[in-house]
Motif scaffolding. Structure first.
Motif, mmCIF file in Angstrom:
data_model
loop_
_atom_site.group_PDB
_atom_site.id
_atom_site.type_symbol
_atom_site.label_atom_id
_atom_site.label_comp_id
_atom_site.label_asym_id
_atom_site.label_seq_id
_atom_site.Cartn_x
_atom_site.Cartn_y
_atom_site.Cartn_z
ATOM 1 N N VAL A 214 0.845 -1.207 0.000
ATOM 2 C CA VAL A 214 0.000 0.000 0.000
ATOM 3 C C VAL A 214 0.874 1.249 0.000
ATOM 4 O O VAL A 214 0.614 2.212 -0.730
ATOM 5 C CB VAL A 214 -0.952 -0.007 1.205
ATOM 6 C CG1 VAL A 214 -1.648 1.344 1.366
ATOM 7 C CG2 VAL A 214 -1.991 -1.110 1.060
ATOM 8 N N VAL A 215 1.923 1.253 0.816
ATOM 9 C CA VAL A 215 2.841 2.393 0.866
ATOM 10 C C VAL A 215 3.503 2.594 -0.491
ATOM 11 O O VAL A 215 3.614 3.722 -1.000
ATOM 12 C CB VAL A 215 3.895 2.181 1.963
ATOM 13 C CG1 VAL A 215 4.989 3.242 1.866
ATOM 14 C CG2 VAL A 215 3.244 2.224 3.333
ATOM 15 N N TRP A 216 3.956 1.498 -1.092
ATOM 16 C CA TRP A 216 4.642 1.592 -2.383
ATOM 17 C C TRP A 216 3.705 2.072 -3.490
ATOM 18 O O TRP A 216 4.103 2.826 -4.372
ATOM 19 C CB TRP A 216 5.229 0.230 -2.745
ATOM 20 C CG TRP A 216 5.896 0.201 -4.087
ATOM 21 C CD1 TRP A 216 7.093 0.779 -4.424
ATOM 22 C CD2 TRP A 216 5.407 -0.411 -5.275
ATOM 23 N NE1 TRP A 216 7.370 0.554 -5.755
ATOM 24 C CE2 TRP A 216 6.350 -0.180 -6.294
ATOM 25 C CE3 TRP A 216 4.254 -1.148 -5.564
ATOM 26 C CZ2 TRP A 216 6.178 -0.659 -7.588
ATOM 27 C CZ3 TRP A 216 4.085 -1.630 -6.862
ATOM 28 C CH2 TRP A 216 5.040 -1.383 -7.858
ATOM 29 N N ALA A 217 2.438 1.638 -3.440
ATOM 30 C CA ALA A 217 1.482 1.982 -4.493
ATOM 31 C C ALA A 217 0.876 3.366 -4.318
ATOM 32 O O ALA A 217 0.216 3.871 -5.237
ATOM 33 C CB ALA A 217 0.367 0.934 -4.539
ATOM 34 N N MET A 218 1.077 3.997 -3.166
ATOM 35 C CA MET A 218 0.482 5.307 -2.924
ATOM 36 C C MET A 218 1.066 6.351 -3.885
ATOM 37 O O MET A 218 2.281 6.430 -4.049
ATOM 38 C CB MET A 218 0.734 5.740 -1.483
ATOM 39 C CG MET A 218 0.048 7.040 -1.092
ATOM 40 S SD MET A 218 0.345 7.477 0.643
ATOM 41 C CE MET A 218 -0.495 6.105 1.462
ATOM 42 N N PRO A 219 0.220 7.143 -4.544
ATOM 43 C CA PRO A 219 0.737 8.189 -5.442
ATOM 44 C C PRO A 219 1.664 9.147 -4.706
ATOM 45 O O PRO A 219 1.443 9.478 -3.537
ATOM 46 C CB PRO A 219 -0.532 8.903 -5.922
ATOM 47 C CG PRO A 219 -1.623 7.897 -5.746
ATOM 48 C CD PRO A 219 -1.247 7.089 -4.539
ATOM 49 N N ALA A 220 2.707 9.581 -5.403
ATOM 50 C CA ALA A 220 3.719 10.423 -4.768
ATOM 51 C C ALA A 220 3.131 11.711 -4.208
ATOM 52 O O ALA A 220 3.463 12.122 -3.092
ATOM 53 C CB ALA A 220 4.833 10.739 -5.772
ATOM 54 N N LEU A 221 2.244 12.357 -4.966
ATOM 55 C CA LEU A 221 1.681 13.632 -4.507
ATOM 56 C C LEU A 221 0.803 13.436 -3.278
ATOM 57 O O LEU A 221 0.780 14.290 -2.383
ATOM 58 C CB LEU A 221 0.886 14.284 -5.637
ATOM 59 C CG LEU A 221 1.709 14.808 -6.822
ATOM 60 C CD1 LEU A 221 0.789 15.390 -7.885
ATOM 61 C CD2 LEU A 221 2.720 15.844 -6.370
ATOM 62 N N ALA A 222 0.084 12.316 -3.221
ATOM 63 C CA ALA A 222 -0.752 12.046 -2.052
ATOM 64 C C ALA A 222 0.106 11.848 -0.803
ATOM 65 O O ALA A 222 -0.183 12.399 0.263
ATOM 66 C CB ALA A 222 -1.621 10.815 -2.295
ATOM 67 N N SER A 223 1.160 11.070 -0.929
ATOM 68 C CA SER A 223 2.041 10.847 0.222
ATOM 69 C C SER A 223 2.758 12.120 0.628
ATOM 70 O O SER A 223 2.959 12.385 1.825
ATOM 71 C CB SER A 223 3.058 9.750 -0.102
ATOM 72 O OG SER A 223 3.899 10.121 -1.178
ATOM 73 N N LEU A 224 3.120 12.949 -0.345
ATOM 74 C CA LEU A 224 3.792 14.208 -0.018
ATOM 75 C C LEU A 224 2.854 15.156 0.727
ATOM 76 O O LEU A 224 3.299 15.916 1.592
ATOM 77 C CB LEU A 224 4.309 14.870 -1.300
ATOM 78 C CG LEU A 224 5.580 14.252 -1.883
ATOM 79 C CD1 LEU A 224 5.809 14.740 -3.304
ATOM 80 C CD2 LEU A 224 6.786 14.584 -1.014
ATOM 81 N N THR A 225 1.574 15.118 0.392
ATOM 82 C CA THR A 225 0.601 15.937 1.122
ATOM 83 C C THR A 225 0.554 15.546 2.584
ATOM 84 O O THR A 225 0.522 16.400 3.481
ATOM 85 C CB THR A 225 -0.791 15.792 0.499
ATOM 86 O OG1 THR A 225 -0.748 16.217 -0.873
ATOM 87 C CG2 THR A 225 -1.810 16.634 1.246
#
Length: 304
Positions: free
Chosen positions: A117-128
């Protein structure tokens, strides 16, 4: 049909199957690469975007880059940042992979699912999410630090205080996003180590730590090396995380790495010729690392 014709058809069949994909790759990647190479030897700015012919610059773009102290500052920061993030990712990835070997089936399944799940999370979403965590006024990180008595971190601006704190948060973001793939890949390799080898080592009195250090990790050394080289290549070219965090309050001039430096030179300043030359330098570094990767890949596959 003669045997010679049939044999010729068999020899051509693999090339005919590869041709469509090869042509698509050449069109999609070949033209931009050739165009970028030409632009790196030109004075290409905003005027050229509207049709004005570009002037030939020769090696002047490259000479300006290598004589610019700021470029070497960014270059050194990029190498150090890459070494830190790639190194920590590999160390933590190996640690998590070894940990998963010791977990029971249910816990390991939950752990693997979380990593995916962590790996598949979109970069912009995780950066938010990361920006919320380090927000100066309402971020969880400052709240936690002040709650344990570190009052100096009240309203502390991690992304804007200085480039050290910026890189600390940026490296945490990159390591966090890269760790799942490294951990899962190394765990998959570790799980393929023959059980009889470990049983023999256990009979000889080897502890669990000795089995991991002296048997399991050396046996998957080629996999670890391949993942490590790829991680260095990815981290050397990092852009999205650095750029987004800069927009959230980072000091761009002090926190640029090679990826954001190229973007700033080309898009923000409109000097596409200089940006192309910078991109070619990054490409050269990447090719050097890729050559090492391909050599290791061939060696792993038993090719000479």
């Amino acid at each position: 049909m003669s045997r010679a014709v049939r044999n010729g058809g068999r020899r051509l069949a693999p090339w005919m199957l590869l041709a469509p994909a090869s042509i698509m790759v050449l069109i999609a990647l070949g033209y931009p690469l050739v165009r970028q190479t030409i632009m790196s030897f030109q004075h290409f700015g905003l005027e050229q975007q509207f049709g004005k012919p570009a002037e030939w610059a020769g090696l002047s773009n490259y000479a300006a880059i290598v004589s610019d102290p700021y470029f070497w500052s960014v270059f050194l920061k990029s190498l150090l940042f890459c070494a830190w993030t790639a190194g920590m990712t590999m160390v933590l990835g190996i640690g998590f992979a070894v940990l998963m070997l010791r977990l029971n089936t249910l816990v390991r399944a939950v752990f693997n699912t979380t990593l995916i799940v962590v790996w598949a999370m979109p970069a912009l979403a995780s950066l938010t999410v990361w920006q919320w965590l380090v927000d100066p006024r309402s971020g969880l990180l400052n709240y936690f630090l002040t709650s344990i008595g570190l009052q100096d971190f009240k309203n502390f601006h991690w992304l804007g205080e200085n480039y050290w704190t910026f890189y600390l948060i940026a490296s945490a973001v990159i390591i966090w996003s890269s760790l799942p793939l490294v951990a899962i890949t190394i765990y998959a390799a570790l799980s393929q180590v023959p059980g009889e080898v470990l049983e023999a080592a256990q009979i000889d009195g080897a502890s669990n730590f000795q089995q991991i250090r002296r048997i399991m990790l050396p046996m998957i050394g080629s996999v670890i090396s391949l993942i490590g080289v790829l991680q260095v290549i990815w981290d050397l070219r990092v852009f999205t995380q650095i750029y987004v965090l800069q927009q959230a309050g980072g000091i761009a001039s002090e926190t640029n790495l090679l990826g954001t430096y190229v973007y700033e030179t080309g898009i923000a300043k409109g000097d596409y010729g200089m940006a192309s030359a910078l991109a070619m330098i990054i490409l050269l570094l990447t090719l050097l690392l890729t050559a090492r990767y391909l050599k290791m890949l061939y060696r792993q596959g038993g090719m000479n």
